[in-house]
Motif scaffolding. Sequence first.
Motif, PDB file in Angstrom:
ATOM      1  N   LYS A 100       4.952  -5.938   6.348  1.00  0.00           N
ATOM      2  CA  LYS A 100       6.364  -6.083   7.108  1.00  0.00           C
ATOM      3  C   LYS A 100       6.164  -4.618   6.890  1.00  0.00           C
ATOM      4  CE  LYS A 100      10.377  -7.230   8.750  1.00  0.00           C
ATOM      5  NZ  LYS A 100      11.505  -8.950   7.783  1.00  0.00           N
ATOM      6  N   TYR A 101       6.672  -3.926   5.214  1.00  0.00           N
ATOM      7  CA  TYR A 101       6.677  -2.148   4.962  1.00  0.00           C
ATOM      8  C   TYR A 101       5.383  -1.310   4.591  1.00  0.00           C
ATOM      9  CZ  TYR A 101      11.297  -5.110   5.681  1.00  0.00           C
ATOM     10  OH  TYR A 101      12.781  -5.282   5.795  1.00  0.00           O
ATOM     11  N   ARG A 102       5.539  -0.538   5.097  1.00  0.00           N
ATOM     12  CA  ARG A 102       4.446   0.764   4.538  1.00  0.00           C
ATOM     13  C   ARG A 102       5.064   2.189   3.741  1.00  0.00           C
ATOM     14  NH1 ARG A 102       1.122   0.824   8.507  1.00  0.00           N
ATOM     15  NH2 ARG A 102      -0.619  -0.483   6.881  1.00  0.00           N
ATOM     16  N   HIS A 103       4.775   2.450   2.744  1.00  0.00           N
ATOM     17  CA  HIS A 103       5.386   3.458   2.185  1.00  0.00           C
ATOM     18  C   HIS A 103       4.747   4.767   3.009  1.00  0.00           C
ATOM     19  CE1 HIS A 103       5.859   6.787  -0.503  1.00  0.00           C
ATOM     20  NE2 HIS A 103       7.064   6.389  -0.743  1.00  0.00           N
ATOM     21  N   LYS A 150      10.447 -10.154  -4.371  1.00  0.00           N
ATOM     22  CA  LYS A 150      10.892  -9.289  -5.334  1.00  0.00           C
ATOM     23  C   LYS A 150      10.702  -7.817  -4.575  1.00  0.00           C
ATOM     24  CE  LYS A 150      12.246  -6.724  -9.452  1.00  0.00           C
ATOM     25  NZ  LYS A 150      12.560  -6.503 -10.619  1.00  0.00           N
ATOM     26  N   ALA A 151      11.616  -6.226  -4.620  1.00  0.00           N
ATOM     27  CA  ALA A 151      11.032  -5.201  -3.554  1.00  0.00           C
ATOM     28  C   ALA A 151      10.465  -4.294  -4.362  1.00  0.00           C
ATOM     29  CB  ALA A 151      12.296  -5.029  -2.645  1.00  0.00           C
ATOM     30  N   PRO A 152       9.689  -4.191  -3.668  1.00  0.00           N
ATOM     31  CA  PRO A 152       8.648  -3.137  -4.820  1.00  0.00           C
ATOM     32  C   PRO A 152       9.170  -1.902  -4.834  1.00  0.00           C
ATOM     33  CG  PRO A 152       8.037  -2.970  -2.872  1.00  0.00           C
ATOM     34  CD  PRO A 152       8.740  -3.685  -2.869  1.00  0.00           C
ATOM     35  N   ARG A 153       8.880  -1.118  -6.080  1.00  0.00           N
ATOM     36  CA  ARG A 153      10.004   0.052  -6.596  1.00  0.00           C
ATOM     37  C   ARG A 153      10.422   1.501  -5.869  1.00  0.00           C
ATOM     38  NH1 ARG A 153       8.524   1.198 -12.563  1.00  0.00           N
ATOM     39  NH2 ARG A 153       9.928  -0.275 -12.459  1.00  0.00           N
ATOM     40  N   TRP A 154       8.949   1.435  -5.373  1.00  0.00           N
ATOM     41  CA  TRP A 154       9.161   2.611  -4.020  1.00  0.00           C
ATOM     42  C   TRP A 154       9.902   2.141  -3.149  1.00  0.00           C
ATOM     43  CZ3 TRP A 154       7.774   1.358   1.080  1.00  0.00           C
ATOM     44  CH2 TRP A 154       7.104   0.311   1.169  1.00  0.00           C
ATOM     45  N   ALA A 203      14.056   3.779  -2.905  1.00  0.00           N
ATOM     46  CA  ALA A 203      14.232   4.531  -1.597  1.00  0.00           C
ATOM     47  C   ALA A 203      15.314   4.390  -1.175  1.00  0.00           C
ATOM     48  CB  ALA A 203      13.455   5.228  -0.137  1.00  0.00           C
ATOM     49  N   GLU A 204      15.881   3.175  -1.039  1.00  0.00           N
ATOM     50  CA  GLU A 204      17.629   3.013  -0.488  1.00  0.00           C
ATOM     51  C   GLU A 204      18.273   2.837  -1.805  1.00  0.00           C
ATOM     52  OE1 GLU A 204      16.620  -1.707   1.225  1.00  0.00           O
ATOM     53  OE2 GLU A 204      16.753  -1.606  -0.523  1.00  0.00           O
ATOM     54  N   GLY A 220      19.236   6.597  -0.774  1.00  0.00           N
ATOM     55  CA  GLY A 220      20.030   6.956   1.150  1.00  0.00           C
ATOM     56  C   GLY A 220      18.941   6.505   1.778  1.00  0.00           C
ATOM     57  N   THR A 221      17.507   6.127   1.240  1.00  0.00           N
ATOM     58  CA  THR A 221      17.063   6.008   2.514  1.00  0.00           C
ATOM     59  C   THR A 221      16.812   4.382   3.294  1.00  0.00           C
ATOM     60  OG1 THR A 221      15.205   8.118   1.974  1.00  0.00           O
ATOM     61  CG2 THR A 221      14.365   5.902   3.766  1.00  0.00           C
ATOM     62  N   PRO A 222      16.739   3.664   4.411  1.00  0.00           N
ATOM     63  CA  PRO A 222      17.192   2.492   4.763  1.00  0.00           C
ATOM     64  C   PRO A 222      15.900   1.736   5.037  1.00  0.00           C
ATOM     65  CG  PRO A 222      17.465   3.748   6.568  1.00  0.00           C
ATOM     66  CD  PRO A 222      17.089   5.128   5.557  1.00  0.00           C
ATOM     67  N   ARG A 223      16.041   0.998   4.388  1.00  0.00           N
ATOM     68  CA  ARG A 223      14.866  -0.209   4.154  1.00  0.00           C
ATOM     69  C   ARG A 223      14.251   0.208   5.711  1.00  0.00           C
ATOM     70  NH1 ARG A 223      14.621  -5.588   1.987  1.00  0.00           N
ATOM     71  NH2 ARG A 223      15.057  -4.367  -0.434  1.00  0.00           N
TER      72      ARG A 223
END
Length: 124
Positions: free
Chosen positions: A84-87, A99-103, A107-108, A111-114
């Motif tokens: 669902k998400y890509r760096h 659990k969300a990955p470290r990247w 980023a959160e 201040g970067t929104p998911r």
Amino acid sequence: MTRTSYNTEKSRLEKEMAKLQKKIQTLQAKQRKPKITEIVRAMRQYDISPEEIVAAFSRKPAGRAPGAAPRKTGTAAKRVIAPKYRHPETQATWTGRGKAPRWITDAEAAGTPRDSFLIAAESA
């Protein structure tokens, strides 16, 4: 009434358990002998070889009896979940489960929104 120590009581119970296990083995041996004799008699009657028994025993059952409970397997088939998400830089992906990955967490914290890592947002 005298108090027995833990070790004395444990030792007594272990001896009793060993006697019971021996009785169980004896009972099983007595019950098995007639069944084995019955099986061998049937094999001779129908001219069944031990190799045929081995082949039939290792074969998977063809079908289950109606109304029988489903058999559980040791390994359940796992579904592949699309990420669902890509760096954007490393192309690392995350399904959004667990659990969300470290990247993502780093980023959160910065201040970067998911939502900015959503894969669907990239293709739109």
